[in-house]
Design a protein around this motif. Sequence first.
Motif, PDB file in Angstrom:
ATOM      1  N   CYS A  35       0.859  -1.162   0.023  1.00 23.05           N
ATOM      2  CA  CYS A  35       0.053  -0.033   0.035  1.00 23.05           C
ATOM      3  C   CYS A  35       0.805   1.185   0.088  1.00 23.05           C
ATOM      4  O   CYS A  35       0.327   2.491  -0.187  1.00 23.05           O
ATOM      5  CB  CYS A  35      -0.869  -0.019   1.344  1.00 23.05           C
ATOM      6  N   GLN A  37       3.495   1.644  -2.202  1.00 24.57           N
ATOM      7  CA  GLN A  37       4.035   1.614  -3.237  1.00 24.57           C
ATOM      8  C   GLN A  37       2.821   1.847  -4.338  1.00 24.57           C
ATOM      9  O   GLN A  37       3.151   1.529  -5.695  1.00 24.57           O
ATOM     10  CB  GLN A  37       4.886   0.446  -3.650  1.00 24.57           C
ATOM     11  N   ILE A  38       1.819   2.379  -4.024  1.00 26.22           N
ATOM     12  CA  ILE A  38       0.560   2.698  -4.970  1.00 26.22           C
ATOM     13  C   ILE A  38       1.111   3.929  -5.785  1.00 26.22           C
ATOM     14  O   ILE A  38       1.249   4.922  -5.259  1.00 26.22           O
ATOM     15  CB  ILE A  38      -0.595   2.685  -4.339  1.00 26.22           C
ATOM     16  N   ARG A  39       0.857   3.685  -7.251  1.00 28.85           N
ATOM     17  CA  ARG A  39       1.036   4.938  -7.898  1.00 28.85           C
ATOM     18  C   ARG A  39       0.034   5.333  -9.074  1.00 28.85           C
ATOM     19  O   ARG A  39      -0.628   4.047  -9.242  1.00 28.85           O
ATOM     20  CB  ARG A  39       2.450   4.684  -8.906  1.00 28.85           C
ATOM     21  N   ASN A  40      -0.154   6.262  -9.452  1.00 24.89           N
ATOM     22  CA  ASN A  40      -1.043   6.640 -10.380  1.00 24.89           C
ATOM     23  C   ASN A  40      -0.401   6.134 -11.903  1.00 24.89           C
ATOM     24  O   ASN A  40       0.789   7.057 -12.124  1.00 24.89           O
ATOM     25  CB  ASN A  40      -1.491   7.902 -10.762  1.00 24.89           C
ATOM     26  N   ILE A  41      -1.191   5.736 -12.949  1.00 24.30           N
ATOM     27  CA  ILE A  41      -0.473   5.618 -14.082  1.00 24.30           C
ATOM     28  C   ILE A  41      -1.549   5.678 -15.170  1.00 24.30           C
ATOM     29  O   ILE A  41      -2.774   5.552 -14.891  1.00 24.30           O
ATOM     30  CB  ILE A  41       0.238   4.306 -14.151  1.00 24.30           C
ATOM     31  N   ASP A  42      -1.248   6.300 -16.389  1.00 26.84           N
ATOM     32  CA  ASP A  42      -2.271   6.321 -17.555  1.00 26.84           C
ATOM     33  C   ASP A  42      -2.676   4.670 -18.056  1.00 26.84           C
ATOM     34  O   ASP A  42      -1.726   4.024 -18.106  1.00 26.84           O
ATOM     35  CB  ASP A  42      -1.699   7.153 -18.367  1.00 26.84           C
ATOM     36  N   ARG A  45      -0.677   3.001 -20.787  1.00 26.92           N
ATOM     37  CA  ARG A  45       0.526   2.081 -20.397  1.00 26.92           C
ATOM     38  C   ARG A  45       0.394   0.808 -19.968  1.00 26.92           C
ATOM     39  O   ARG A  45       1.288   0.152 -19.910  1.00 26.92           O
ATOM     40  CB  ARG A  45       1.393   3.115 -19.382  1.00 26.92           C
TER      41      ARG A  45
END
Length: 76
Positions: A35, A37-42, A45
């Motif tokens: 939790c 290491q949660i990231r937003n990505i498009d 991708r």
Amino acid sequence: FCLKKKKKKIKAYPHTLAIEASLENGLKKDSKIDCLQIRNIDKIRIKKKIGRLDKKHHIVFTQIFLLSFDMRDILN
């Protein structure tokens, strides 16, 4: 003779959720969600989906996520 491969144990931390591979979740090997290491990505991708959370794991993930960021009041 054949040696049995030792199953790697996933370490448990307060901010992680371990998920065992199954047909229902589509995972090929045991995994964990960190939790912190949660990231937003498009969406562009993302090449392929590797698994999904069932309702039980989704609820536990939400609780761990909120507790990790000291947002306990949202749980009530």
